[in-house]
Scaffold this motif. Sequence first.
Motif, PDB file in Angstrom:
ATOM      1  N   ASP A  63      42.680  -4.829 101.595  1.00 17.32           N
ATOM      2  CA  ASP A  63      42.487  -5.968 100.698  1.00 17.32           C
ATOM      3  C   ASP A  63      42.869  -5.613  99.269  1.00 17.32           C
ATOM      4  O   ASP A  63      42.940  -4.438  98.897  1.00 17.32           O
ATOM      5  CB  ASP A  63      41.029  -6.430 100.724  1.00 17.32           C
ATOM      6  CG  ASP A  63      40.598  -6.927 102.090  1.00 17.32           C
ATOM      7  OD1 ASP A  63      41.457  -7.463 102.805  1.00 17.32           O
ATOM      8  OD2 ASP A  63      39.416  -6.759 102.443  1.00 17.32           O
ATOM      9  N   PHE A  64      43.076  -6.653  98.458  1.00 19.04           N
ATOM     10  CA  PHE A  64      43.284  -6.445  97.028  1.00 19.04           C
ATOM     11  C   PHE A  64      41.955  -6.051  96.392  1.00 19.04           C
ATOM     12  O   PHE A  64      40.910  -6.627  96.700  1.00 19.04           O
ATOM     13  CB  PHE A  64      43.828  -7.711  96.378  1.00 19.04           C
ATOM     14  CG  PHE A  64      45.251  -8.013  96.753  1.00 19.04           C
ATOM     15  CD1 PHE A  64      46.298  -7.344  96.138  1.00 19.04           C
ATOM     16  CD2 PHE A  64      45.539  -8.961  97.726  1.00 19.04           C
ATOM     17  CE1 PHE A  64      47.616  -7.612  96.482  1.00 19.04           C
ATOM     18  CE2 PHE A  64      46.855  -9.233  98.081  1.00 19.04           C
ATOM     19  CZ  PHE A  64      47.889  -8.553  97.454  1.00 19.04           C
ATOM     20  N   LYS A  81      45.124 -14.196  87.593  1.00 23.35           N
ATOM     21  CA  LYS A  81      44.523 -13.412  88.671  1.00 23.35           C
ATOM     22  C   LYS A  81      45.237 -12.082  88.809  1.00 23.35           C
ATOM     23  O   LYS A  81      46.467 -12.035  88.964  1.00 23.35           O
ATOM     24  CB  LYS A  81      44.588 -14.185  89.991  1.00 23.35           C
ATOM     25  CG  LYS A  81      43.833 -13.518  91.135  1.00 23.35           C
ATOM     26  CD  LYS A  81      43.865 -14.376  92.381  1.00 23.35           C
ATOM     27  CE  LYS A  81      43.082 -13.738  93.529  1.00 23.35           C
ATOM     28  NZ  LYS A  81      43.131 -14.549  94.769  1.00 23.35           N
ATOM     29  N   LEU A  82      44.457 -11.011  88.737  1.00 21.33           N
ATOM     30  CA  LEU A  82      44.991  -9.658  88.865  1.00 21.33           C
ATOM     31  C   LEU A  82      44.307  -8.934  90.008  1.00 21.33           C
ATOM     32  O   LEU A  82      43.153  -9.223  90.354  1.00 21.33           O
ATOM     33  CB  LEU A  82      44.796  -8.864  87.574  1.00 21.33           C
ATOM     34  CG  LEU A  82      45.356  -9.430  86.266  1.00 21.33           C
ATOM     35  CD1 LEU A  82      45.023  -8.495  85.109  1.00 21.33           C
ATOM     36  CD2 LEU A  82      46.863  -9.636  86.360  1.00 21.33           C
ATOM     37  N   GLY A  83      45.005  -7.966  90.591  1.00 23.22           N
ATOM     38  CA  GLY A  83      44.440  -7.141  91.649  1.00 23.22           C
ATOM     39  C   GLY A  83      45.471  -6.125  92.114  1.00 23.22           C
ATOM     40  O   GLY A  83      46.667  -6.287  91.870  1.00 23.22           O
ATOM     41  N   VAL A  84      45.004  -5.085  92.782  1.00 22.68           N
ATOM     42  CA  VAL A  84      45.908  -4.066  93.324  1.00 22.68           C
ATOM     43  C   VAL A  84      45.549  -3.771  94.770  1.00 22.68           C
ATOM     44  O   VAL A  84      44.388  -3.859  95.169  1.00 22.68           O
ATOM     45  CB  VAL A  84      45.871  -2.750  92.505  1.00 22.68           C
ATOM     46  CG1 VAL A  84      46.427  -2.939  91.115  1.00 22.68           C
ATOM     47  CG2 VAL A  84      44.458  -2.177  92.440  1.00 22.68           C
ATOM     48  N   ASP A  85      46.558  -3.424  95.545  1.00 20.93           N
ATOM     49  CA  ASP A  85      46.346  -2.917  96.901  1.00 20.93           C
ATOM     50  C   ASP A  85      47.099  -1.610  97.038  1.00 20.93           C
ATOM     51  O   ASP A  85      47.586  -1.055  96.047  1.00 20.93           O
ATOM     52  CB  ASP A  85      46.781  -3.951  97.945  1.00 20.93           C
ATOM     53  CG  ASP A  85      48.278  -4.250  97.890  1.00 20.93           C
ATOM     54  OD1 ASP A  85      48.949  -3.764  96.950  1.00 20.93           O
ATOM     55  OD2 ASP A  85      48.775  -4.964  98.774  1.00 20.93           O
ATOM     56  N   GLY A  86      47.212  -1.112  98.262  1.00 20.99           N
ATOM     57  CA  GLY A  86      47.863   0.177  98.457  1.00 20.99           C
ATOM     58  C   GLY A  86      49.336   0.181  98.102  1.00 20.99           C
ATOM     59  O   GLY A  86      49.917   1.244  97.851  1.00 20.99           O
ATOM     60  N   ILE A  87      49.955  -0.989  98.060  1.00 27.66           N
ATOM     61  CA  ILE A  87      51.376  -1.079  97.710  1.00 27.66           C
ATOM     62  C   ILE A  87      51.574  -1.030  96.202  1.00 27.66           C
ATOM     63  O   ILE A  87      52.410  -0.287  95.682  1.00 27.66           O
ATOM     64  CB  ILE A  87      51.981  -2.372  98.299  1.00 27.66           C
ATOM     65  CG1 ILE A  87      51.957  -2.306  99.831  1.00 27.66           C
ATOM     66  CG2 ILE A  87      53.415  -2.569  97.799  1.00 27.66           C
ATOM     67  CD1 ILE A  87      52.386  -3.588 100.517  1.00 27.66           C
ATOM     68  N   PHE A 132      53.044  -5.825  88.258  1.00 24.27           N
ATOM     69  CA  PHE A 132      52.604  -5.157  89.482  1.00 24.27           C
ATOM     70  C   PHE A 132      51.178  -5.533  89.872  1.00 24.27           C
ATOM     71  O   PHE A 132      50.786  -5.314  91.027  1.00 24.27           O
ATOM     72  CB  PHE A 132      52.709  -3.638  89.329  1.00 24.27           C
ATOM     73  CG  PHE A 132      54.122  -3.129  89.346  1.00 24.27           C
ATOM     74  CD1 PHE A 132      54.961  -3.416  90.405  1.00 24.27           C
ATOM     75  CD2 PHE A 132      54.619  -2.361  88.300  1.00 24.27           C
ATOM     76  CE1 PHE A 132      56.277  -2.951  90.431  1.00 24.27           C
ATOM     77  CE2 PHE A 132      55.922  -1.885  88.312  1.00 24.27           C
ATOM     78  CZ  PHE A 132      56.750  -2.181  89.374  1.00 24.27           C
ATOM     79  N   THR A 133      50.396  -6.063  88.954  1.00 23.38           N
ATOM     80  CA  THR A 133      49.008  -6.433  89.265  1.00 23.38           C
ATOM     81  C   THR A 133      48.803  -7.932  89.411  1.00 23.38           C
ATOM     82  O   THR A 133      47.727  -8.365  89.838  1.00 23.38           O
ATOM     83  CB  THR A 133      48.052  -5.902  88.181  1.00 23.38           C
ATOM     84  OG1 THR A 133      48.435  -6.433  86.907  1.00 23.38           O
ATOM     85  CG2 THR A 133      48.075  -4.386  88.125  1.00 23.38           C
ATOM     86  N   ALA A 134      49.789  -8.753  89.078  1.00 20.40           N
ATOM     87  CA  ALA A 134      49.640 -10.205  89.126  1.00 20.40           C
ATOM     88  C   ALA A 134      49.475 -10.694  90.564  1.00 20.40           C
ATOM     89  O   ALA A 134      50.230 -10.313  91.461  1.00 20.40           O
ATOM     90  CB  ALA A 134      50.851 -10.874  88.479  1.00 20.40           C
ATOM     91  N   LEU A 135      48.494 -11.552  90.777  1.00 17.13           N
ATOM     92  CA  LEU A 135      48.252 -12.143  92.091  1.00 17.13           C
ATOM     93  C   LEU A 135      48.434 -13.663  92.056  1.00 17.13           C
ATOM     94  O   LEU A 135      47.979 -14.357  92.971  1.00 17.13           O
ATOM     95  CB  LEU A 135      46.847 -11.791  92.592  1.00 17.13           C
ATOM     96  CG  LEU A 135      46.598 -10.320  92.924  1.00 17.13           C
ATOM     97  CD1 LEU A 135      45.207 -10.123  93.502  1.00 17.13           C
ATOM     98  CD2 LEU A 135      47.647  -9.795  93.893  1.00 17.13           C
ATOM     99  N   ASP A 136      49.042 -14.165  91.013  1.00 22.76           N
ATOM    100  CA  ASP A 136      49.421 -15.564  90.929  1.00 22.76           C
ATOM    101  C   ASP A 136      50.939 -15.616  90.715  1.00 22.76           C
ATOM    102  O   ASP A 136      51.474 -14.867  89.891  1.00 22.76           O
ATOM    103  CB  ASP A 136      48.700 -16.260  89.770  1.00 22.76           C
ATOM    104  CG  ASP A 136      49.001 -17.742  89.709  1.00 22.76           C
ATOM    105  OD1 ASP A 136      48.204 -18.530  90.267  1.00 22.76           O
ATOM    106  OD2 ASP A 136      50.029 -18.114  89.108  1.00 22.76           O
TER     107      ASP A 136
END
Length: 520
Positions: A63-64, A81-87, A132-136
């Motif tokens: 998950d993010f 909206k920001l978030g990071v995952d393994g990628i 790289f962190t944008a989720l929108d």
Amino acid sequence: MIDFPILTLMTFLPLLGVLFLLSIRGSEETVRNNSLWTALYTSLFTFGISVYMSLHFDSSSSDFQFVEKYEWFPSLGISYKLGVDGISLFFVLLSTFLVPVCILASWKSIKKRTKEYMIAFLILETFMIGMFTALDAVLFYVFFEAVLIPMFLIIGIWGGKRRVYSAYKFFLFTLTGSVLMLVAILTLYMQVGTTDIPTLMENPVSGDLQMWLWLAVFASFAVKMPMWPVHTWLPDAHVEAPTAGSVILAGVLLKMGGYGFLRFSLPMFPEASLYFADFVFFLSVVAIIYTSLIALVQTDMKKLIAYSSVAHMGFVTLGIFTATIQGVEGGIFQMLSHGLISAALFLCVGVVYDRLHTREIAKYGGIVNNMPKYATIFMFLMMASVGLPGTSGFVGEFLSLLGLYQISTVYTVFAGLGVILGAAYMLLLYKKVVFGAGKNSDALKMKDIDSREYAIFIPFVLLILWLGISPSYVLSRIEPSANKLIELYQNGISDVVIEEATSNIKEFGKLPEPEVKGND
């Protein structure tokens, strides 16, 4: 860590450094020194936050994480909206690592308008981390496009003789492709009703529309990679950019295209990605072989390494569009590895350019005697670039080819030729520069690398070795997110499409039935 907005802090901290830079006053030398130290401390602190964030990253989750969401345009469903995952985790780390390296590399070479130069780099860092962190999707597009502005200024103001031409070519190529991506994002919003990237990944559009949208985003990301034949802006940009500009261009900006394929193409347009996979494989193989052959005849060190970047990024697109776990992990790992190796190679060019003020290969030769430390580091980086086992370059290319082998033996064979050609042009470059005849007396008088340059190269050498010997640390954190990506891709492909693809494969390998006549 759950409630603290660490991603926002990390993203916009460089802008705080920009505010400090704008307030610096005094003599030219005072402004220059204070600007250098302010930018360095800001970038190091940002890197420290990214490392702290990575240490608290749950490597078992797909998950993010560290998600932050604030309503931006509530009536339109667009949010910050920001978030990071393994990628995305390691691309953030790569970005924050390379910026302080670029500042150190510019310590002596940039002597005019230093404050403005550092401001451009810190603003660039904010935009890279934000992308790289944008989720929108809209926020992603804003950061994706904003990167062009500081990079355009870095090339156009502090570049070489043809800097203005190269800067405009870079800007127009990348901007033109990105306009189509904006159209695709607006269409996705009208179809799905949101610009939230995780939601769009889980709800791909169907029908012919998916094909058109895939082509729209492909145009943007292919230029940014860059893929053949839209790669022509890259050699000019690299040659004219200052050393630090080439480092950040090869190390991070080229990875934005590959990252876009992972975030948009595979999960949002899975059937189109399957349909156009052969097209991508063909372009990638042509890029690997064609640009490798061009690299063989280059007389400019920077241009040779620039063409090698196009070839190496061909392995990335090959791995990603296999949609296998080995291929996807190999593509991601290759981007990280290339970000380190190519950045370090451009720094190697910068070292000798600062001393001799030329990038012509023929002007060098025999410097192994007066620059043994430099020759040793250059040799290691050259070996890593050609994929020597024990270095990060081997892991990425091997996994990409392993994933491709499961899809097509023919493409794998042709892609493998790129590895051979890569060894040829890098060995020739090293031979001519380090072991050549040594006819230029000025080259034979150059001093070996100093303590500052040594401090810049050592982290690259250690990281490339560590990733080559023990890639499991990175791969174990990529794997959950890569598996989820492949799962979304497979779930988005209808049974009819899978059946057609399977029947085509079977038909391709099927022998014709013997013709029966009479009673025989």
